[in-house]
Design a protein around this motif. Sequence first.
Motif, PDB file in Angstrom:
ATOM      1  N   TYR A 318      41.327  31.974  40.373  1.00 36.98           N
ATOM      2  CA  TYR A 318      40.386  31.463  41.361  1.00 36.98           C
ATOM      3  C   TYR A 318      39.022  32.090  41.096  1.00 36.98           C
ATOM      4  CZ  TYR A 318      38.177  31.299  45.980  1.00 36.98           C
ATOM      5  OH  TYR A 318      37.311  31.125  47.025  1.00 36.98           O
ATOM      6  N   GLY A 352      43.185  45.304  40.372  1.00 33.14           N
ATOM      7  CA  GLY A 352      43.796  44.147  41.019  1.00 33.14           C
ATOM      8  C   GLY A 352      42.895  42.952  41.204  1.00 33.14           C
ATOM      9  N   GLY A 354      41.985  41.045  38.799  1.00 29.67           N
ATOM     10  CA  GLY A 354      42.351  40.027  37.819  1.00 29.67           C
ATOM     11  C   GLY A 354      41.785  40.207  36.431  1.00 29.67           C
ATOM     12  N   LYS A 355      41.383  41.423  36.085  1.00 26.21           N
ATOM     13  CA  LYS A 355      40.779  41.639  34.762  1.00 26.21           C
ATOM     14  C   LYS A 355      41.796  41.355  33.649  1.00 26.21           C
ATOM     15  CE  LYS A 355      39.767  45.897  35.802  1.00 26.21           C
ATOM     16  NZ  LYS A 355      40.259  45.947  37.199  1.00 26.21           N
ATOM     17  N   THR A 356      42.933  42.022  33.742  1.00 28.26           N
ATOM     18  CA  THR A 356      43.921  41.870  32.673  1.00 28.26           C
ATOM     19  C   THR A 356      44.506  40.468  32.657  1.00 28.26           C
ATOM     20  OG1 THR A 356      44.488  44.130  33.219  1.00 28.26           O
ATOM     21  CG2 THR A 356      45.875  43.047  31.613  1.00 28.26           C
ATOM     22  N   SER A 357      44.843  39.978  33.837  1.00 28.86           N
ATOM     23  CA  SER A 357      45.478  38.661  33.868  1.00 28.86           C
ATOM     24  C   SER A 357      44.502  37.580  33.392  1.00 28.86           C
ATOM     25  CB  SER A 357      46.027  38.346  35.253  1.00 28.86           C
ATOM     26  OG  SER A 357      45.010  38.445  36.202  1.00 28.86           O
ATOM     27  N   TYR A 487      37.196  41.058  46.267  1.00 28.36           N
ATOM     28  CA  TYR A 487      37.291  39.752  46.919  1.00 28.36           C
ATOM     29  C   TYR A 487      37.102  39.923  48.413  1.00 28.36           C
ATOM     30  CZ  TYR A 487      39.355  38.235  42.521  1.00 28.36           C
ATOM     31  OH  TYR A 487      39.573  37.951  41.204  1.00 28.36           O
ATOM     32  N   LYS A 503      52.801  30.828  42.835  1.00 29.97           N
ATOM     33  CA  LYS A 503      53.395  31.585  41.725  1.00 29.97           C
ATOM     34  C   LYS A 503      54.642  32.336  42.188  1.00 29.97           C
ATOM     35  CE  LYS A 503      51.519  35.396  39.504  1.00 29.97           C
ATOM     36  NZ  LYS A 503      50.327  36.099  39.068  1.00 29.97           N
ATOM     37  N   ARG A 536      46.386  42.746  44.184  1.00 31.46           N
ATOM     38  CA  ARG A 536      47.685  43.176  43.659  1.00 31.46           C
ATOM     39  C   ARG A 536      48.665  43.517  44.779  1.00 31.46           C
ATOM     40  NH1 ARG A 536      46.907  47.493  39.402  1.00 31.46           N
ATOM     41  NH2 ARG A 536      46.128  45.828  38.056  1.00 31.46           N
ATOM     42  N   GLU A 539      49.768  40.412  46.476  1.00 30.00           N
ATOM     43  CA  GLU A 539      50.778  39.713  45.683  1.00 30.00           C
ATOM     44  C   GLU A 539      52.156  40.362  45.881  1.00 30.00           C
ATOM     45  OE1 GLU A 539      49.871  39.629  41.509  1.00 30.00           O
ATOM     46  OE2 GLU A 539      51.278  38.023  41.119  1.00 30.00           O
TER      47      GLU A 539
HETATM   48  P1  ADP Z   1      43.366  44.210  37.044  1.00 32.96           P
HETATM   49  O1  ADP Z   1      43.595  44.084  35.597  1.00 32.96           O
HETATM   50  O2  ADP Z   1      41.943  43.872  37.438  1.00 32.96           O
HETATM   51  O3  ADP Z   1      43.787  45.505  37.647  1.00 32.96           O
HETATM   52  P2  ADP Z   1      45.329  42.170  37.246  1.00 32.96           P
HETATM   53  O4  ADP Z   1      44.790  41.273  36.212  1.00 32.96           O
HETATM   54  O5  ADP Z   1      46.505  42.976  36.902  1.00 32.96           O
HETATM   55  O6  ADP Z   1      44.218  43.125  37.802  1.00 32.96           O
HETATM   56  O7  ADP Z   1      45.639  41.315  38.537  1.00 32.96           O
HETATM   57  C1  ADP Z   1      46.620  41.611  39.508  1.00 32.96           C
HETATM   58  C2  ADP Z   1      47.250  40.345  40.033  1.00 32.96           C
HETATM   59  O8  ADP Z   1      46.344  39.619  40.816  1.00 32.96           O
HETATM   60  C3  ADP Z   1      47.683  39.392  38.933  1.00 32.96           C
HETATM   61  O9  ADP Z   1      48.952  38.892  39.221  1.00 32.96           O
HETATM   62  C4  ADP Z   1      46.665  38.272  38.972  1.00 32.96           C
HETATM   63  O10 ADP Z   1      47.241  37.053  38.601  1.00 32.96           O
HETATM   64  C5  ADP Z   1      46.227  38.267  40.400  1.00 32.96           C
HETATM   65  N1  ADP Z   1      44.839  37.841  40.502  1.00 32.96           N
HETATM   66  C6  ADP Z   1      43.760  38.643  40.502  1.00 32.96           C
HETATM   67  N2  ADP Z   1      42.627  37.915  40.603  1.00 32.96           N
HETATM   68  C7  ADP Z   1      43.001  36.640  40.668  1.00 32.96           C
HETATM   69  C8  ADP Z   1      42.275  35.394  40.802  1.00 32.96           C
HETATM   70  N3  ADP Z   1      40.935  35.336  40.854  1.00 32.96           N
HETATM   71  N4  ADP Z   1      42.978  34.275  40.844  1.00 32.96           N
HETATM   72  C9  ADP Z   1      44.325  34.311  40.794  1.00 32.96           C
HETATM   73  N5  ADP Z   1      45.062  35.429  40.685  1.00 32.96           N
HETATM   74  C10 ADP Z   1      44.405  36.582  40.641  1.00 32.96           C
END
Ligand code: ADP
Length: 767
Positions: A318, A352, A354-357, A487, A503, A536, A539
């Motif tokens: 998102y 949390g 969404g950086k990695t994802s 967010y 999901k 996170r 979720e």
């Molecule tokens: P980070 O790497 O920033 O610590 P992650 O990439 O591990 O965070 O994200 C944690 C969870 O939150 C994942 O399951 C991810 O899919 C979800 N998530 C985070 N941001 C978003 C977004 N903008 N849209 C959909 N899911 C998100």
Amino acid sequence: MDLKKLLVLIINDMVIFPNNEVRIEYDNTYDKQMINIVDSIEDNLMLIVNPLDENTSIDITSLPKYGVLGRLKLKMAVPNGKTRLVMEGIKRVEICNYQQEENFFKASYKDIEIKENKKEKDYFNILLKSLEKYINKAPYVGNAIMSQLNKVDSLNDLCDLISCYLNLDYSKKKKYIVTIDPIERAKKIIEDMNEDIKLIELEQKIEREVEKELSESQKEFFLHEKIKLMQQELGEANSKDDEVVKLRKKSSKLKCPAKVKERIEREISRYEAMNSNSPEIGIVRDYLDWMINLPWNNYTKDTTSLKEVKTILDSSHYALEEVKERIIEYLAVKQNTNNLRSPIICLVGPPGVGKTSLALSIARSLNRKVAKISVGGINDEAEIIGHRRTYVGANPGRIIQGIRKSGSTNPVFIIDEIDKMTKDIKGDPASSLLEVLDPEQNNKFSDHYIEEEFDLSKVLFIATANYIDQIPYELRDRLEIIDLSSYTEYEKLDIAKKHLIPKELEEHGLTPLQVQIDEDTILFIIRSYTKEAGVRELERTIATILRKIVKQFLLDGEQAFFNITKEEVEKLLGAPKYLYSEAVENDEYGVVNGMAYTAFGGDVIQIEANYYKGNGELILTGSLGDVMKESCKIALSYIKANLEVFKIDKSLLDEHDIHIHVPEGAVNKDGPSAGITITSALISLLTKKHISSKVAMTGEITLRGRVLPIGGVKEKVIGAHRTGVRKIIMPIENKKDLELIPEEIKNEIEFIFVKNYLEIFNELFKK
Ligand code: ADP
């Protein structure tokens, strides 16, 4: 006839034959018999006898009828208290009239007459032949007898001569003395010699067999050893040979630069020539393993359709428009030019968000493989660029390891926690990472272990970090930083609705028709069960709820629909973890809302000031960092310098101690952004004027009251809004940051932008 009596020497272990000379040694202290004899001997003559039965005690009856007349030829002292005698057997005699004296026996003797016998000659020859046979079997007796044979011409003498040298038992030999008839004696000797020959033959046979066995077993042993060695050699050689063949085959198929191939071929030849026992062989083998399995030239084809990429990114994440936009741009330019260097993107934001994802989604949308490493906590540059092969247990660095794992020359390479590397004596991993990321150099990246250049220029690096200021400066310069800030609740609501809930439903084997949840309940979950910048925890909480629902479905059997209400959430998760309450209004003074940016995102912290009788001391508590302590001092100095403006009585400051506290006490805090808040708390305290809890502020203050900009505006505003703040005071230079804040929040907050503290004073205390 009165025969002369001689001393009798009784010997129980050897036989002295006529014409035979022997040496006897005796002990001067213990051997009484010899001492007495030697002391009392006359004319050096004696009679030598062997008792009939060696086991019984000696008396006259046990002594034989025949003995040998002997002569003492020599007596000499030898060391160790012994005496050596040389005695000679003269002739066989008949002994008569044994007589026991105090210390010895005496006896007289008669010569023995031997009757002539014609057969003697024959027996002489027979005995000689037997001797010949005997000598053949027992060559060791040969030389000694041969030299004497010419001295004998009678059977009697021949018998005695042979008897001396025969290697027979004492009990057999002593019979030769008492057997007077030479023919009889010759027969006995021949018999004994034959027996001995048999024994010797048997012995020789056994010896031969033993020898044969021994040499056979030895031979066998040697053969076995040889075979073993050969097998070992062959076995190993075989497996090594096989391996060399396999390696050559793989190498010939390997797509890699010519230089690398040459190197591999060289190393294979080296490996082939190496002794299997060489300690280096494992090292060469491992090296070959790395070289052959690295994706030197294994490119995946990027998705060409920009639309498709956008669809995948949108469907997985998102918002985050800026990042998605950057990726699309990259692809667009790449399609327009042939050779484009990959950008090095760095996604910065709290956990949390969404950086990695997102990085994973980018890889999926581009149809690229993924390599992922974390450099958090690394303090050794070898972790990045590998150890030299001479180092024990050497390995390539994490970059090459990641590349190998991905199996691709152009993966999306995620480097997590780029802000958490440390620098120490082992080197600076950040500068090594710089080599990896620098597009000028990374087409010739040289890992210390691999030694050959590897082209990283087609890799799409995406780094992640929590705090931009903690990324080593030289690295920050090369990165294309993209902020992923916290967010808002509404963004989280959207993420939950569009991404997280669908999901998680799927992962729990549920359909949207089976579970219903309305927006209010989702917001309730966000507010009461999570406190975070990202999603996170949200979720995880949604997953917990769904897990419990699935369990209930299965236990109840029938129920196929679940409406998640706030009450149900409380039932499933227990009482709310975080109390979400609108800022409570009270009339206290000396308490003002500051705005903080923590790992959980933005938050409001109340800064408290109080005073009591004293002499103008400033007391600071709440685990404040140096910069924050300085802010307190600056605030107080600024107030003291402007007492008239703020209408504060000087004596109040002189006669009181002031205490400033920033809760929560155990959490470390630092930074200059609380400057205006501290100042406001002090003025509120000293003027006894209350400031509404719906007001929050952030900004650095200078000694002259200037208000300087601060960071983390988006997080701070969102956090403050969440706790019910409706008026925010902040530096004018931060006005631009409001662009990032969602309208729905902006609409609910009154912003006051200031340049100088006086503006704040006018706003808060003058009205
Ligand atoms: P980070 O790497 O920033 O610590 P992650 O990439 O591990 O965070 O994200 C944690 C969870 O939150 C994942 O399951 C991810 O899919 C979800 N998530 C985070 N941001 C978003 C977004 N903008 N849209 C959909 N899911 C998100």
